[in-house]
Design a protein around this motif. Structure first.
Motif, PDB file in Angstrom:
ATOM      1  N   SER A   1      -7.062  10.695 -49.251  1.00 10.23           N
ATOM      2  CA  SER A   1      -7.511  11.619 -48.211  1.00 10.23           C
ATOM      3  C   SER A   1      -6.338  12.237 -47.464  1.00 10.23           C
ATOM      4  N   GLU A   2      -5.189  11.594 -47.475  1.00 11.51           N
ATOM      5  CA  GLU A   2      -4.034  12.142 -46.781  1.00 11.51           C
ATOM      6  C   GLU A   2      -3.509  13.390 -47.489  1.00 11.51           C
ATOM      7  N   ASN A   3      -3.471  13.369 -48.805  1.00 10.25           N
ATOM      8  CA  ASN A   3      -2.985  14.528 -49.572  1.00 10.25           C
ATOM      9  C   ASN A   3      -3.793  14.639 -50.870  1.00 10.25           C
ATOM     10  N   PRO A   4      -5.014  15.173 -50.803  1.00 16.98           N
ATOM     11  CA  PRO A   4      -5.875  15.195 -52.009  1.00 16.98           C
ATOM     12  C   PRO A   4      -5.332  16.108 -53.117  1.00 16.98           C
ATOM     13  N   ASN A   5      -4.670  17.229 -52.739  1.00 17.15           N
ATOM     14  CA  ASN A   5      -4.154  18.146 -53.772  1.00 17.15           C
ATOM     15  C   ASN A   5      -3.055  17.500 -54.624  1.00 17.15           C
ATOM     16  N   GLN A   6      -2.273  16.629 -54.006  1.00 15.22           N
ATOM     17  CA  GLN A   6      -1.208  15.976 -54.761  1.00 15.22           C
ATOM     18  C   GLN A   6      -1.787  15.098 -55.866  1.00 15.22           C
TER      19      GLN A   6
ATOM     20  N   ASP B   1      -3.360  17.354 -58.601  1.00 16.80           N
ATOM     21  CA  ASP B   1      -2.337  17.953 -59.448  1.00 16.80           C
ATOM     22  C   ASP B   1      -1.737  16.927 -60.409  1.00 16.80           C
ATOM     23  N   TYR B   2      -1.585  15.701 -59.921  1.00 20.05           N
ATOM     24  CA  TYR B   2      -1.021  14.655 -60.773  1.00 20.05           C
ATOM     25  C   TYR B   2      -1.953  14.360 -61.948  1.00 20.05           C
TER      26      TYR B   2
END
Length: 350
Positions: free
Chosen positions: A58-63, A66-67
């Motif tokens: 939830s802190e960085n969902p796009n990361q 993308d991974y």
């Protein structure tokens, strides 16, 4: 209740059940854990480890997305390159082989919702050549490996070098031809004209015995004289022609060859001559033609008289009838012991 032993029947059964592919809705991509049923997936979602993974995502969902997308794309292209190379293949075939691996990255954790979207994205980014057909989408891998590109460039250079060699050889031949033509006088090209008949009443007569044509008018003597001159020159060439190879071969024959030829001629003379007629009187024959009807077919008779070497007067044994037959309508048989005994020629005897 304590955990089952590693070699207990229950633990072995659980390991057997966990092998292979399970249902996608009971798989957690964040924790990379596959649950066997809905109750197990519910318990996993309420576990502390899963909650910690959700907090991190939830802190960085796009990361994370993308991974997972990069992992899915890399594994998919690697399978396509190793398994099919640059062949054109259906995208669903590649996907079915990709998901056969139990540890694969699931598509619902990537940026693409469907396989069609992923295929279109590969085409837009230039990773593959994609085309849509009534049977679905097909992909073809574009190999951008430096080693492969280097090999292709070498092949292209070699092809160009071969073409350059061919061009140089063609130019060299043209130069040789031009130099050879420079020392010769230019040949006059033949001029073709239409056939014009000056006199409509003039008749053309052909003499086939002499092979020359002549007309009643005076101007037509030129072609006949030319033909006679050509005929005379050809006959002179035949007279002056050297002896043929056959005469040379006859002169070159050795004494051994002559002896062998003499032996072959003696064998031919001593060989019995096979006659094409075999009819003799007082021999038993069988009628083999059906033209006389079933009454005489396969019946035996005795030759009483021979006419013109190929025709015989046959007296039937059963009925006593006399028939005039050709030798092609009868065949010889071995007569039973009795008064009818004859002699046959060597070529047709039994």
């Amino acid at each position: 209740m304590g955990k089952a032993d590693f070699l207990s029947p229950k633990a072995i059964a659980n390991r057997i059940k966990s092998k292979g592919l399970q249902k996608l809705r009971w798989y957690c991509q964040m924790c990379q854990k596959q649950c066997r049923d809905e109750n197990g997936f519910k318990c996993h979602c309420m576990s502390e480890s899963h909650q910690r993974q959700l907090l991190l995502a939830s802190e960085n969902p796009n990361q994370f997305m993308d991974y997972f997308s990069d992992e899915f794309k890399t594994d998919f292209l690697e399978l396509l390159r190793r398994r099919f190379g640059t062949k054109r293949v259906h995208n669903n075939i590649i996907y079915n082989e990709y998901i056969s691996n139990r540890e694969h990255v699931h598509m619902n954790s990537t940026q693409w919702e469907t396989l069609t979207d992923f295929t279109k994205w590969l085409g837009r980014e230039g990773f593959c050549k994609v085309d849509e057909t009534p049977k679905g989408w097909y992909v073809q891998y574009i190999d951008r490996d430096p080693e492969t590109i280097r090999k292709q460039e070498e092949q292209e250079r070699k092809r160009k070098a071969d073409l350059d060699d061919e061009e140089r050889s063609a130019k060299f031949i043209e130069e040789q031809v031009r130099r050879g033509q420079e020392g010769k006088e230019p040949e006059e090209e033949p001029v073709y004209t239409e056939l014009v008949r000056e006199n409509e009443e003039e008749k053309v007569a052909f003499n086939l015995s002499k092979g020359a044509c002549s007309t009643s008018a005076g101007p037509s003597k030129g072609p006949s004289l030319g033909a006679n001159a050509l005929r005379a020159s050809s006959s002179a060439k035949r007279k002056d022609a050297p002896p043929t190879s056959e005469s040379k071969d006859k002169k070159k024959k050795s004494a051994l060859d002559e002896i062998m030829e003499m032996e072959e001629q003696k064998k031919k003379k001593m060989a019995p001559v096979k006659l094409d007629y075999w009819l003799r009187t007082d021999i038993v024959v069988k009628i083999i033609t059906k033209r006389l009807g079933e009454k005489y077919y396969k019946k035996k008779g005795v030759i009483k008289e021979v006419q013109d070497k190929y025709t015989a007067i046959v007296k039937m044994v059963d009925s006593g009838d006399k028939l005039k037959l050709d030798q092609t309508h009868v065949e010889t048989v071995i007569p039973a012991p009795g008064p009818y005994e004859g002699e046959e020629s060597g070529g047709h005897s039994l």
